[in-house]
Design an enzyme around this catalytic site. Structure first.
Site, PDB file in Angstrom:
ATOM      1  CD  GLU A 128      35.510  -0.460  41.224  1.00 14.59           C
ATOM      2  OE1 GLU A 128      34.564  -0.265  42.031  1.00 14.59           O
ATOM      3  OE2 GLU A 128      36.623   0.060  41.345  1.00 14.59           O
ATOM      4  CE1 TYR A 184      30.166  -2.070  43.021  1.00 16.01           C
ATOM      5  CE2 TYR A 184      30.847   0.125  42.355  1.00 16.01           C
ATOM      6  CZ  TYR A 184      31.168  -1.175  42.687  1.00 16.01           C
ATOM      7  OH  TYR A 184      32.474  -1.590  42.671  1.00 16.01           O
ATOM      8  CG  ASN A 232      34.287   1.830  38.565  1.00 19.83           C
ATOM      9  OD1 ASN A 232      34.614   1.185  37.587  1.00 19.83           O
ATOM     10  ND2 ASN A 232      35.140   2.174  39.510  1.00 19.83           N
ATOM     11  NE  ARG A 282      40.124  -0.776  37.485  1.00 23.39           N
ATOM     12  CZ  ARG A 282      39.331   0.003  38.200  1.00 23.39           C
ATOM     13  NH1 ARG A 282      38.116  -0.396  38.540  1.00 23.39           N
ATOM     14  NH2 ARG A 282      39.740   1.196  38.580  1.00 23.39           N
ATOM     15  CG  HIS A 298      41.688   1.992  43.238  1.00 23.03           C
ATOM     16  ND1 HIS A 298      41.039   1.145  42.368  1.00 23.03           N
ATOM     17  CD2 HIS A 298      40.786   2.275  44.209  1.00 23.03           C
ATOM     18  CE1 HIS A 298      39.813   0.907  42.812  1.00 23.03           C
ATOM     19  NE2 HIS A 298      39.637   1.579  43.932  1.00 23.03           N
ATOM     20  CD  GLU A 327      34.630   4.434  42.090  1.00 22.71           C
ATOM     21  OE1 GLU A 327      33.913   3.508  41.705  1.00 22.71           O
ATOM     22  OE2 GLU A 327      34.758   4.733  43.298  1.00 22.71           O
TER      23      GLU A 327
END
Length: 611
Positions: free
Chosen positions: A431, A365, A363, A130, A175, A220
């Site tokens: 991600e 985290y 994504n 990606r 992005h 995002e």
């Protein structure tokens, strides 16, 4: 049990059982701690809860294993070959915006070091890669009036090289690096950006769509809207102003995504046959006190204002979720406004937006603990509208980023939430990763722990919860420019040696570990004996010999063993070239000698045949 605690009398109580000192019979009542301790005694320890046990197994066949980067973070070459300025070029050259006033003018120099990136990708054995297109590299002023063929050629070469290596490209159209020329006329606050973005996307479909079968429109949108135009901590660095809010930006982002999806679906999918969707990010939120309804509501609000802000219109009904709509409307009216600060979609726009996805790009985290916080009606901001404060558990492992705590349990929970909230869409994790700071060495055991535990939670979501997970992407391929924190935070599976003019990419132990997960397509059960996928890896992803716990600038200073000598990496490289050249010359010399000898032999033998 509670008792007489010396100088503190009966005020300090250490007991597992409560003693009622007002009752002459002094009854002993077990506290919750007594029940818990009894369980520990009965189990002779503290067994993991069922949900925390490690799950051995494999992901579905044809599962996609990927690794990600972003153009501005790795490419460098910020003014090379006719590239235009982006908002991140402008932002990073503004004093005090980036840690240590760093910038990505060179960073990993991927624009000139394509082969190094490809070598790293091949070592990982990923099936997908990606990456993003720098809008201002291919269209310097953001419009199709001027095409920069040199910039486009870089992506054409990259895509061709990936396909030649049997690695499928996953291309992010945007992005975060908006051309500065478009920001000069309002950027994402100006509704004309919807048309500009659609034209840009169509240009990419026309030029690259025959070879790219996986597209992501926006990465995002929450960060673009709230950090770029709300907090101002990301480019273009605009703080919320009276009458303006990140909601206007979010509104335009959603409409831009929808238009590009329809363009591809109706015009290019029939002949190109690819997939296209959006990538949304979100933390998971747990209530600070799970027995307090106010905290439970705050946790729900946190996720709906974060991931749900963009997911609900696209993946559900074409409109914002009711939690956001109700709270922002109520607070707007209380501030004396005549309508909500959250823009409204028309009925035709709702129909246009609803269902504009082929998959849920996600994504993730970390996780937070949420509780209610009342900002008062006078404050006009995203945080005040949401009305949530967050903390973290002190027992959670930290990382190189203040906001990122290692909380794998939240990964499974939010994947399950997406399934339940949006009718089980196909999900690609685009991600997931963890950062470090300083120079701790190539033996990044904490990153291995992160990937092992998070990917295992993803496996549980698939096997135990029925989540339709199609792929997983590690962030990031290599250490790079980490936005406003500069080069301080490192997410890479490969260490980038910035002191080396060649900007060598050196594999960390986590690269080897991630590659083993890819080859095994999950986690084979060791109880079944050695698995073929766990055989020793080919050279290329093992860390250099020697102590990997030495500071990274020492371990990667370029000293390598070559023909029994300690040489710098550049000298060793020269030596390798010399050896190769000598070998080629030797082979050519041998061939020439054989040729001459053959002719001479024929000349000597020829008279005897004629006689």
């Amino acid at each position: 049990m509670d008792n007489f605690e010396w100088l503190n009398g009966y005020s300090a109580r250490f007991g597992l059982h409560q003693v009622d000192f007002e009752n002459p019979n002094r009854p002993r009542t077990p506290k919750r701690s007594a029940v818990y301790y009894a369980e520990i005694i009965r189990n002779n320890g503290i067994p993991l809860p069922k949900g925390d046990e490690f799950l051995y197994g494999e992901f579905p066949k044809n599962f996609s294993w990927s690794v990600a980067t972003a153009a501005y973070q790795i490419e460098g070459a910020w003014r090379a070959d006719g590239k235009g300025l982006s908002i991140w070029d402008q932002f990073s050259h503004t004093p005090l915006k980036i840690s240590n006033d760093e910038n990505a003018d060179v960073t990993c120099d991927s624009y000139h070091k394509l082969e190094k990136d490809l070598a790293s990708l091949r070592d990982l054995k990923v099936s997908h890669y990606r990456f993003s297109i720098a809008w201002s590299r291919v269209l310097p002023d953001g419009t199709t009036k001027h095409v920069n063929e040199a910039g486009l050629n870089y992506y054409e070469r990259l895509i061709d090289a990936l396909l030649a290596s049997n690695i499928k490209p996953q291309v992010t159209i945007y992005h975060w690096d908006l051309p500065q020329a478009l920001q000069n006329v309002g950027g994402w606050e100006n509704e004309t950006i919807v048309q500009r973005f659609t034209e840009y996307a169509e240009f990419l479909f026309q030029r690259l769509g025959e070879k790219v079968k996986f597209w992501i429109t926006l990465n995002e949108p929450y960060i673009i809207a709230n950090l770029g135009y709300g907090y101002g901590t990301s480019a273009p660095g605009i703080s919320a102003r009276p009458g303006k809010a990140p909601y206007v930006v979010g509104h335009n982002l959603i409409k831009a995504h929808a238009e590009v999806w329809h363009l591809y679906n109706e015009t290019y999918r029939p002949k190109q046959g690819g997939l296209i969707s959006i990538t949304i990010n979100s933390d998971w939120a747990e209530p600070r006190n799970p027995d307090k309804q106010e905290d439970i509501d705050a946790a729900r609000r946190y996720v709906q204002f974060y991931g749900g802000w963009f997911a609900h219109p696209i993946f559900k009904n074409g409109d914002y979720n009711e939690v956001m709509k109700a709270r922002i409307r109520e607070r707007s009216l209380a501030q004396g406004l005549t309508k909500s600060r959250l823009p409204e979609f028309t009925e035709s726009e709702k129909q246009r937006i609803k269902g504009t996805f082929d998959f849920f790009g996600f994504n993730h985290y970390t996780t937070i603990l949420a509780y209610n916080l009342n900002y008062g009606s006078a404050t006009s901001s995203y945080d005040a509208d949401r009305g949530v404060a967050s903390i973290t558990d002190r027992s959670w492992l930290g990382s190189g980023s203040f906001w990122l705590k290692v909380t794998p349990f939240g990964f499974r929970k939010i994947l399950r939430w997406i399934k339940e909230e949006y009718n089980n869409p196909p999900i690609y994790v685009t991600e997931n990763g963890v950062s470090e700071r300083g120079a701790p060495g190539l033996n990044d055991t904490w990153r291995i722990h992160y990937y092992k535990s998070y990917i295992n939670e993803a496996l549980k979501a698939v096997v135990l919860d029925g989540v339709d997970l199609r792929g997983y992407t590690a962030w990031s391929l290599m250490d790079n420019f980490e936005w406003a924190t500069g080069f301080a935070e490192k997410f890479g599976l490969f260490y980038t040696n910035y002191t080396d003019p060649n900007l060598a990419r050196i594999p960390k132990e986590s690269a080897k570990y991630y590659s083993s997960i890819i080859q095994c397509n999950g986690f084979p059960d060791p109880a079944n004996g050695p698995h073929l996928c766990l055989q020793p890896q080919p050279e290329g992803i093992t860390a250099p010999t020697g102590s990997t716990m030495e500071p990274i600038h020492d371990a990667s200073s370029g000293k390598v063993r070559f023909l029994g000598l300690d040489l710098t990496s550049s000298n060793a490289e020269i030596g390798l070239y010399v050896l190769f050249a000598s070998a080629v010359i030797g082979v050519l010399g041998l061939a020439l000698f054989s040729y001459k000898y053959g002719k001479l032999s024929k000349r000597v033998r020829r008279p005897s045949r004629w006689n």
